[in-house]
Design a protein around this motif. Structure first.
Motif, PDB file in Angstrom:
ATOM      1  N   ILE A   7       5.990-101.913  -6.279  1.00 37.85           N
ATOM      2  CA  ILE A   7       7.199-101.329  -5.666  1.00 37.85           C
ATOM      3  C   ILE A   7       7.793-100.344  -6.664  1.00 37.85           C
ATOM      4  CG2 ILE A   7       9.509-101.761  -4.774  1.00 37.85           C
ATOM      5  CD1 ILE A   7       8.618-104.532  -3.945  1.00 37.85           C
ATOM      6  N   VAL A   8       8.064 -99.125  -6.222  1.00 33.18           N
ATOM      7  CA  VAL A   8       8.701 -98.109  -7.053  1.00 33.18           C
ATOM      8  C   VAL A   8      10.001 -97.694  -6.386  1.00 33.18           C
ATOM      9  CG1 VAL A   8       8.506 -95.823  -8.115  1.00 33.18           C
ATOM     10  CG2 VAL A   8       6.473 -97.270  -7.884  1.00 33.18           C
ATOM     11  N   MET A 145       7.020 -97.364  -2.041  1.00 37.43           N
ATOM     12  CA  MET A 145       7.902 -96.510  -2.826  1.00 37.43           C
ATOM     13  C   MET A 145       9.151 -96.197  -2.002  1.00 37.43           C
ATOM     14  SD  MET A 145       4.960 -93.924  -4.302  1.00 37.43           S
ATOM     15  CE  MET A 145       5.845 -93.465  -5.782  1.00 37.43           C
ATOM     16  N   VAL A 146      10.321 -96.432  -2.585  1.00 40.47           N
ATOM     17  CA  VAL A 146      11.587 -96.088  -1.943  1.00 40.47           C
ATOM     18  C   VAL A 146      12.201 -94.977  -2.775  1.00 40.47           C
ATOM     19  CG1 VAL A 146      13.764 -96.949  -1.028  1.00 40.47           C
ATOM     20  CG2 VAL A 146      11.818 -98.510  -1.262  1.00 40.47           C
ATOM     21  N   LEU A 147      12.088 -93.739  -2.283  1.00 38.86           N
ATOM     22  CA  LEU A 147      12.383 -92.575  -3.106  1.00 38.86           C
ATOM     23  C   LEU A 147      13.366 -91.626  -2.439  1.00 38.86           C
ATOM     24  CD1 LEU A 147       8.745 -91.597  -4.243  1.00 38.86           C
ATOM     25  CD2 LEU A 147      10.393 -93.030  -5.480  1.00 38.86           C
ATOM     26  N   SER A 148      14.147 -90.951  -3.266  1.00 34.80           N
ATOM     27  CA  SER A 148      14.953 -89.830  -2.799  1.00 34.80           C
ATOM     28  C   SER A 148      14.037 -88.624  -2.610  1.00 34.80           C
ATOM     29  CB  SER A 148      16.032 -89.501  -3.825  1.00 34.80           C
ATOM     30  OG  SER A 148      15.430 -88.982  -5.012  1.00 34.80           O
ATOM     31  N   VAL A 170       5.811 -94.766   1.753  1.00 30.94           N
ATOM     32  CA  VAL A 170       6.964 -94.164   1.085  1.00 30.94           C
ATOM     33  C   VAL A 170       8.133 -94.186   2.064  1.00 30.94           C
ATOM     34  CG1 VAL A 170       7.920 -92.128  -0.034  1.00 30.94           C
ATOM     35  CG2 VAL A 170       5.491 -92.699  -0.338  1.00 30.94           C
ATOM     36  N   VAL A 171       9.203 -94.876   1.706  1.00 34.40           N
ATOM     37  CA  VAL A 171      10.397 -94.925   2.541  1.00 34.40           C
ATOM     38  C   VAL A 171      11.398 -93.916   1.982  1.00 34.40           C
ATOM     39  CG1 VAL A 171      12.239 -96.354   3.494  1.00 34.40           C
ATOM     40  CG2 VAL A 171      10.000 -97.368   2.989  1.00 34.40           C
ATOM     41  N   HIS A 181       1.955 -91.789   5.793  1.00 37.92           N
ATOM     42  CA  HIS A 181       2.353 -92.683   4.710  1.00 37.92           C
ATOM     43  C   HIS A 181       3.866 -92.665   4.471  1.00 37.92           C
ATOM     44  CE1 HIS A 181      -1.724 -93.645   3.469  1.00 37.92           C
ATOM     45  NE2 HIS A 181      -2.027 -92.372   3.603  1.00 37.92           N
ATOM     46  N   ARG A 182       4.614 -92.057   5.372  1.00 41.25           N
ATOM     47  CA  ARG A 182       6.055 -91.911   5.131  1.00 41.25           C
ATOM     48  C   ARG A 182       6.876 -92.500   6.270  1.00 41.25           C
ATOM     49  NH1 ARG A 182       9.825 -86.590   5.611  1.00 41.25           N
ATOM     50  NH2 ARG A 182      11.700 -87.477   4.652  1.00 41.25           N
TER      51      ARG A 182
END
Length: 296
Positions: A7-8, A145-148, A170-171, A181-182
């Motif tokens: 998890i990132v 991955m939970v990214l801005s 990727v959320v 993937h998003r």
């Protein structure tokens, strides 16, 4: 045996420790890229006040990290959490670090200068003494991955590599992430998931994990069932914020700067709007900076 999950998550501006002037990017004046990197890393290395990244970061979105880990375990995963930071690079959540001021977001005195190419160079330099994302994730079965948007753009080359081989989701993120993937941030889910708009991606990630039927993170079937659920519960909120005059905005800024001396104008404006008040961004910025100049 549980499947391993990397998890990132993105770091936050708010810190539990005070940030000293020398550990702010604005203090780096050298025109040499390598010299700026070396000075920055030395300043972090000599700091005595440290805590785990888990305890260092604060805020509504960050408060959901423990729920994210619990949801991963409940879904049949063995999670390992890493933090993506413009100040320290990619680090395990339980590593010890000092408070610092560094961001990839524009318009902040502590922003990493340059465009996304230069941001990626800074990112690579920060990670020269630690495993890169591809190396960390290669030992795990799945990657969440939970990214801005900014961090997604910086990490885009690594995400592209992972997308070709990993069970990846990727959320949040940005349009640079392959569509399959998003899971884009969806503000219309806030009324169902709760919290603030700033924390919607983290809450979506928790919900995604909580409703998984198998320990496969991303699949066409899962995306389809999510969209059916989201279509049922979406609620597009209309904001009727009360307008404030200049004197009222100044008072708000003075109060929040007293509570949080290192608060950025972006965060301050978000808090004002979350409180149900309206102020145009440019006007708020001018008032915020004028108060800062008067105090210096």
């Amino acid at each position: 045996m549980p499947k391993r999950l990397t998890i990132v998550v993105t770091c936050t501006d708010r810190k539990s420790l005070p940030t000293t002037p020398e550990r702010r990017l604005r203090a780096l004046s050298s025109p040499s890229f390598s010299d700026r990197v070396d000075r920055w890393r030395r300043q972090l290395a000599v700091a005595s006040a440290r805590t785990s990244l888990r305890r260092l970061y604060q805020g509504e979105a960050w408060s959901r990290v423990s729920a994210l880990e619990a949801a991963a375990v409940g879904a049949g995963f063995d999670p390992t959490v890493y933090v993506a930071s413009a100040g320290v690079g990619l680090r395990h959540i339980d590593e010890q670090w000092p408070a610092y001021g560094a961001t990839f977001s524009p318009g902040n005195p502590d922003s990493v200068p340059g465009d996304v190419k230069e941001h990626r160079e800074w990112w690579e330099a920060l990670n020269s003494d630690s495993p890169h994302l591809q190396t960390v994730a290669s030992s795990h079965d799945s990657v969440l991955m939970v990214l801005s948007p900014r961090y997604a753009n910086v990490l885009s080359p690594a995400i592209d590599q992972l997308a070709s081989s990993a069970d990846l989701l990727v959320v949040g993120g940005s349009g640079s992430v392959p569509k399959q993937h998003r899971l884009p941030a969806d503000g219309a889910l806030r009324s169902r998931l709760g919290g603030t708009m700033n924390g919607i991606s983290m809450r979506m990630a928790v919900e995604w994990l909580s409703s998984l039927e198998t320990a496969q993170l991303n699949s066409a079937d899962r995306r389809g069932s999510w969209e059916q659920w989201a279509n049922r519960v979406r609620h597009h909120e209309r904001y009727a914020r009360a307008a404030l005059g200049d004197d009222e905005v100044r008072l708000f800024i003075e109060q929040i700067r007293h509570r949080e001396p290192s608060v950025t104008k972006t965060r301050a404006l978000r808090q004002l709007r979350d409180g149900g008040y309206a102020c145009e961004q440019r006007r708020f910025s001018e008032l915020f900076e004028s108060i800062g100049q008067a105090a210096s």
